[in-house]
Design an enzyme around this catalytic site. Sequence first.
Site, PDB file in Angstrom:
ATOM      1  N   GLU A 287      -1.944 -10.240  -1.023  1.00  0.00           N
ATOM      2  CA  GLU A 287      -3.272  -9.671  -1.074  1.00  0.00           C
ATOM      3  C   GLU A 287      -3.703  -9.278  -2.402  1.00  0.00           C
ATOM      4  O   GLU A 287      -4.569 -10.162  -2.885  1.00  0.00           O
ATOM      5  CB  GLU A 287      -3.791  -8.885  -0.303  1.00  0.00           C
ATOM      6  CG  GLU A 287      -3.412  -9.199   1.235  1.00  0.00           C
ATOM      7  CD  GLU A 287      -3.955  -7.777   2.989  1.00  0.00           C
ATOM      8  OE1 GLU A 287      -4.263  -8.572   3.340  1.00  0.00           O
ATOM      9  OE2 GLU A 287      -3.316  -6.658   2.114  1.00  0.00           O
TER      10      GLU A 287
ATOM     11  N   ALA B 272       0.430  -1.436  -0.237  1.00  0.00           N
ATOM     12  CA  ALA B 272      -0.072  -0.087   0.020  1.00  0.00           C
ATOM     13  C   ALA B 272       0.680   1.371  -0.215  1.00  0.00           C
ATOM     14  O   ALA B 272       1.912   1.135   0.141  1.00  0.00           O
ATOM     15  CB  ALA B 272      -0.987  -0.210   1.246  1.00  0.00           C
TER      16      ALA B 272
ATOM     17  N   GLU C 195       3.459  -6.291   6.754  1.00  0.00           N
ATOM     18  CA  GLU C 195       2.364  -5.454   7.614  1.00  0.00           C
ATOM     19  C   GLU C 195       3.084  -5.953   9.848  1.00  0.00           C
ATOM     20  O   GLU C 195       2.459  -4.597  10.082  1.00  0.00           O
ATOM     21  CB  GLU C 195       0.808  -5.676   8.032  1.00  0.00           C
ATOM     22  CG  GLU C 195       0.240  -5.571   6.211  1.00  0.00           C
ATOM     23  CD  GLU C 195       0.348  -6.322   5.507  1.00  0.00           C
ATOM     24  OE1 GLU C 195      -0.411  -6.169   4.681  1.00  0.00           O
ATOM     25  OE2 GLU C 195       1.018  -7.300   5.517  1.00  0.00           O
TER      26      GLU C 195
ATOM     27  N   GLY D  72      -0.218  -4.940   0.324  1.00  0.00           N
ATOM     28  CA  GLY D  72      -1.148  -5.469  -0.278  1.00  0.00           C
ATOM     29  C   GLY D  72      -1.105  -5.979  -1.456  1.00  0.00           C
ATOM     30  O   GLY D  72      -2.291  -6.250  -2.431  1.00  0.00           O
TER      31      GLY D  72
END
Length: 262
Positions: free
Chosen positions: A116, A70, A136, A113
Amino acid sequence: MAAYSSFEHLLVEFPEDNIALVRLNRPQVLNALSVALLRELEAVLGQLDADDAVGCIVLTGSERAFAAGADLKEMAGFTPMDLQLGELLRPWDRVGLVEKPIIAAVSGYALGGGFELALACDTIVAAESARFGLPEVQLGIMPGAGGTQRLLRTIGKARAMEIILTGRHITAAEAEAMGLVCRVVPEEECVAAALALARDIAQNAPLAVRLAKRAILHAEDAPLSAGIEYERQLFHLLFASEDQKEGFDAFLNKRKPQWRGR
């Protein structure tokens, strides 16, 4: 196609008539997933899913990074209310709702992310350079876009615990051994290999492919007996389609089928 040419952070190509190639395009920040990029991705996937001409979608980034995570500069200012009311994690859900098959072609980093996002796709073709991870916990947060759930379902509890709780990166070879990716190829062949797989998928009956994907995804959350019953219902349903009649007739008469998607 004009409908796919207006995106700032995505490049959309059609290397073949029925295959779409979507490329994340923020190379200066290793394709960090900003809100703007994710909103564009949500929009283009909706368009491609509704486009009868598209049989399969390939999602990729650059050689250096599929997506390195992200956009942390952007995320640093978020409040819990921003995340809740802005539905900022919704685009990952949108990937999982697309009925057309989606193949992630991953080179370089697929972290946080980005990992993911690859996990939300239906399968992953990885370059030898690919590095996967959910780091994370090293930032004081945890995966929030499906990472804990999808990784568990893909590689099992023990390995998912180790990868998520340590935050370590895994290589393409490790990912292949875990069953996380369907194949590993040399760097320069990654997108081509994903497109070849897309071609193999897109040449088949569209309704059959869509319902087979639906049955596989249903199996992740259903007991075996319920999964078999759902599979059987979809199997029966396909016998009401024109494509089933065409497929049988083409086989019996030794000719190539002409699919109509209905």
